[in-house]
Design a protein around this motif. Structure first.
Motif, short mmCIF file in Angstrom:
data_model
loop_
_atom_site.label_atom_id
_atom_site.label_comp_id
_atom_site.label_asym_id
_atom_site.label_seq_id
_atom_site.Cartn_x
_atom_site.Cartn_y
_atom_site.Cartn_z
N LEU A 83 0.85 -1.18 0.00
CA LEU A 83 0.00 0.00 0.00
C LEU A 83 0.89 1.23 0.00
O LEU A 83 1.78 1.36 0.84
CB LEU A 83 -0.90 0.03 1.24
CG LEU A 83 -1.84 -1.15 1.46
CD1 LEU A 83 -2.45 -1.08 2.85
CD2 LEU A 83 -2.92 -1.17 0.39
N VAL A 146 -9.56 -2.41 -0.59
CA VAL A 146 -8.40 -1.53 -0.76
C VAL A 146 -8.91 -0.19 -1.25
O VAL A 146 -9.70 -0.12 -2.20
CB VAL A 146 -7.38 -2.11 -1.76
CG1 VAL A 146 -6.29 -1.10 -2.08
CG2 VAL A 146 -6.76 -3.38 -1.21
N ASN A 157 -1.73 -1.10 -5.63
CA ASN A 157 -1.93 -1.28 -4.20
C ASN A 157 -2.75 -2.55 -4.03
O ASN A 157 -3.77 -2.73 -4.71
CB ASN A 157 -2.72 -0.10 -3.61
CG ASN A 157 -1.92 1.18 -3.62
OD1 ASN A 157 -1.18 1.44 -2.69
ND2 ASN A 157 -2.06 1.97 -4.69
#
Length: 181
Positions: A83, A146, A157
């Motif tokens: 991330l 996410v 990510n």
């Protein structure tokens, strides 16, 4: 005790029939392992419009002697991912018997920057036991989300849950209906 997969559904579940899900009951009946394959939620580079959210509902049938009942303890999860700064991920899970009043939802948040593996230990929560004498399924709901947030949209990510989870039982005796109290 016997344990079998009745079904599953969701965008994070593997394709195929329930018979392909691996489930193994420990010989001492203290727990079981479920192998569903990895669930991955992703956002950013190379992601489709619905890839940012994945979930899987698993339904299990447990046959136990009428003299005992059980609860399923919360699970230690291991996630891996990447991330960027400004991105975040959320893992949600619920383990319950359908018909329970307000099953508890576990929410784990991970904020970027993050890269690698993270252990998410099981919380210490009140256990919910299957009512004695009831035949109810065990329902395990797991979800990943996410959110790319303010991170670089040209970067990938993701968060991955391997789904090789080990669940543990807590057992207790049921009152004998033939014996007056």
């Amino acid at each position: 005790m016997t344990l079998e997969v009745v079904g599953y559904e969701g965008t994070g579940c593997p394709p195929g029939p329930p018979e392909e899900v691996e489930i193994s009951l420990k010989k001492d009946y203290t727990g079981f392992t479920v192998r569903l394959g990895s669930m991955v939620a992703k956002d950013g580079a190379g992601s489709g419009s619905n890839d940012y959210r994945k979930h899987c509902d698993l339904f299990l049938n447990a046959h136990t002697p009428s003299s005992h009942t059980f609860a399923v303890r919360p699970v230690d999860y291991t996630v891996r991912g990447q991330l960027g700064s400004g991105a975040s991920a959320v893992l949600t899970s619920r383990i319950f018997f359908p018909g329970d009043p307000g099953p508890m939802t576990r929410v784990e948040r991970i904020s970027g920057p993050f890269k690698g593996v993270r252990q998410l230990p099981a919380p210490d929560t009140e256990l919910r036991y299957k009512p004695c004498g009831d035949e109810r399924l065990i329902r395990i709901q797991t979800g990943l989300l996410v959110d790319i947030g303010t991170s670089d949209k040209s970067k990938k990510n993701f968060i991955e849950l391997p789904n090789d989870d080990v669940y543990k039982f807590a057992w207790r005796e049921c009152p004998d209906p033939a014996r007056p109290r």
